[in-house]
Design a protein around this motif. Structure first.
Motif, PDB file in Angstrom:
ATOM      1  N   LEU A  11       0.938  -1.156   0.101  1.00  0.00           N
ATOM      2  CA  LEU A  11       0.028  -0.024  -0.083  1.00  0.00           C
ATOM      3  C   LEU A  11       0.928   1.353   0.034  1.00  0.00           C
ATOM      4  O   LEU A  11       0.676   2.116  -0.866  1.00  0.00           O
ATOM      5  CB  LEU A  11      -0.925  -0.124   1.090  1.00  0.00           C
ATOM      6  N   ALA A  14       2.540   1.732  -3.415  1.00  0.00           N
ATOM      7  CA  ALA A  14       1.482   2.143  -4.450  1.00  0.00           C
ATOM      8  C   ALA A  14       1.345   3.636  -4.287  1.00  0.00           C
ATOM      9  O   ALA A  14       1.549   4.518  -5.338  1.00  0.00           O
ATOM     10  CB  ALA A  14       0.565   1.423  -4.236  1.00  0.00           C
ATOM     11  N   LEU A  54      -4.516   7.077  -2.404  1.00  0.00           N
ATOM     12  CA  LEU A  54      -3.646   5.806  -1.892  1.00  0.00           C
ATOM     13  C   LEU A  54      -2.833   6.519  -0.578  1.00  0.00           C
ATOM     14  O   LEU A  54      -2.501   5.849   0.444  1.00  0.00           O
ATOM     15  CB  LEU A  54      -2.345   5.360  -2.814  1.00  0.00           C
ATOM     16  N   ARG A  63      -6.906  -1.382   3.362  1.00  0.00           N
ATOM     17  CA  ARG A  63      -6.657  -2.298   2.053  1.00  0.00           C
ATOM     18  C   ARG A  63      -7.776  -2.647   1.242  1.00  0.00           C
ATOM     19  O   ARG A  63      -7.931  -2.805  -0.006  1.00  0.00           O
ATOM     20  CB  ARG A  63      -6.167  -3.654   2.641  1.00  0.00           C
ATOM     21  N   LYS A  66      -8.164  -1.158  -2.732  1.00  0.00           N
ATOM     22  CA  LYS A  66      -7.872  -1.790  -3.889  1.00  0.00           C
ATOM     23  C   LYS A  66      -9.095  -1.834  -5.028  1.00  0.00           C
ATOM     24  O   LYS A  66      -8.947  -1.750  -6.167  1.00  0.00           O
ATOM     25  CB  LYS A  66      -7.424  -3.078  -3.337  1.00  0.00           C
ATOM     26  N   VAL A  69      -9.139   1.510  -6.573  1.00  0.00           N
ATOM     27  CA  VAL A  69      -7.861   2.089  -7.341  1.00  0.00           C
ATOM     28  C   VAL A  69      -7.696   1.037  -8.314  1.00  0.00           C
ATOM     29  O   VAL A  69      -7.336   1.787  -9.461  1.00  0.00           O
ATOM     30  CB  VAL A  69      -6.686   1.892  -6.331  1.00  0.00           C
ATOM     31  N   LEU A  70      -7.932  -0.217  -8.302  1.00  0.00           N
ATOM     32  CA  LEU A  70      -7.308  -0.986  -9.308  1.00  0.00           C
ATOM     33  C   LEU A  70      -8.022  -0.825 -10.657  1.00  0.00           C
ATOM     34  O   LEU A  70      -7.471  -0.988 -11.600  1.00  0.00           O
ATOM     35  CB  LEU A  70      -7.682  -2.591  -8.870  1.00  0.00           C
ATOM     36  N   MET A 132      -1.046  -3.227  -5.846  1.00  0.00           N
ATOM     37  CA  MET A 132      -2.536  -3.496  -5.722  1.00  0.00           C
ATOM     38  C   MET A 132      -2.735  -5.105  -5.624  1.00  0.00           C
ATOM     39  O   MET A 132      -3.648  -5.508  -4.794  1.00  0.00           O
ATOM     40  CB  MET A 132      -3.533  -2.939  -6.537  1.00  0.00           C
TER      41      MET A 132
END
Length: 142
Positions: A11, A14, A54, A63, A66, A69-70, A132
């Motif tokens: 994390l 990223a 992030l 978490r 993800k 963000v992904l 991620m």
């Protein structure tokens, strides 16, 4: 490193990549004076918010970010790949998403014959995707 450390590191890494990419983009446009093309703007639109999102997730150890963000990063990766191919592959140059202003096929930098600004964005998006994917869902029982 145990699993929790790897998740937290992923994390944080990223977030760090997104901050470096954002600052690098601003350096090229604001300090070096490179005018971004249309595809560069799309990549910026997808990268810049990641620094904030992030960053907050890293300090909250969230978490679940993800899932937000992904998809964003995958879209940015696709745009970066298309932009890089437009610069380097002659057949792609005929597709013209940039109608006004700076042509998307322009190369402000060309380090080692293959490293251009869209390539740098592609690497950043790729690294964020990898980080991620290293973040697993938190276990229900802890």
């Amino acid at each position: 490193m145990n699993k929790v450390d790897i998740r937290q590191f992923s994390l944080y890494a990223a977030w760090l990549v997104s901050v470096i990419a954002t600052l690098g983009s601003l350096y090229f446009s604001e300090i070096r004076g490179f005018i971004p093309c249309e595809l560069c703007w799309y990549q910026r639109i997808l990268m810049y918010p990641l620094s904030l999102i992030l960053g907050i997730a890293t300090f909250q150890n969230d978490r679940s970010v993800k899932k937000y963000v992904l998809p964003t990063v995958v879209i940015g990766w696709c745009i970066s790949l298309f932009h890089y191919l437009e610069q380097k592959v002659p057949g792609f140059a005929e597709i013209k998403p940039c109608a006004n202003g700076v042509p998307c096929s322009a190369e402000y930098i060309n380090w080692l014959g293959f490293i251009t600004i869209p390539f740098l964005a592609l690497i950043a998006f790729t690294l964020i995707i990898i980080f991620m994917l290293l973040i697993k869902k938190p276990n229900k029982i802890q």
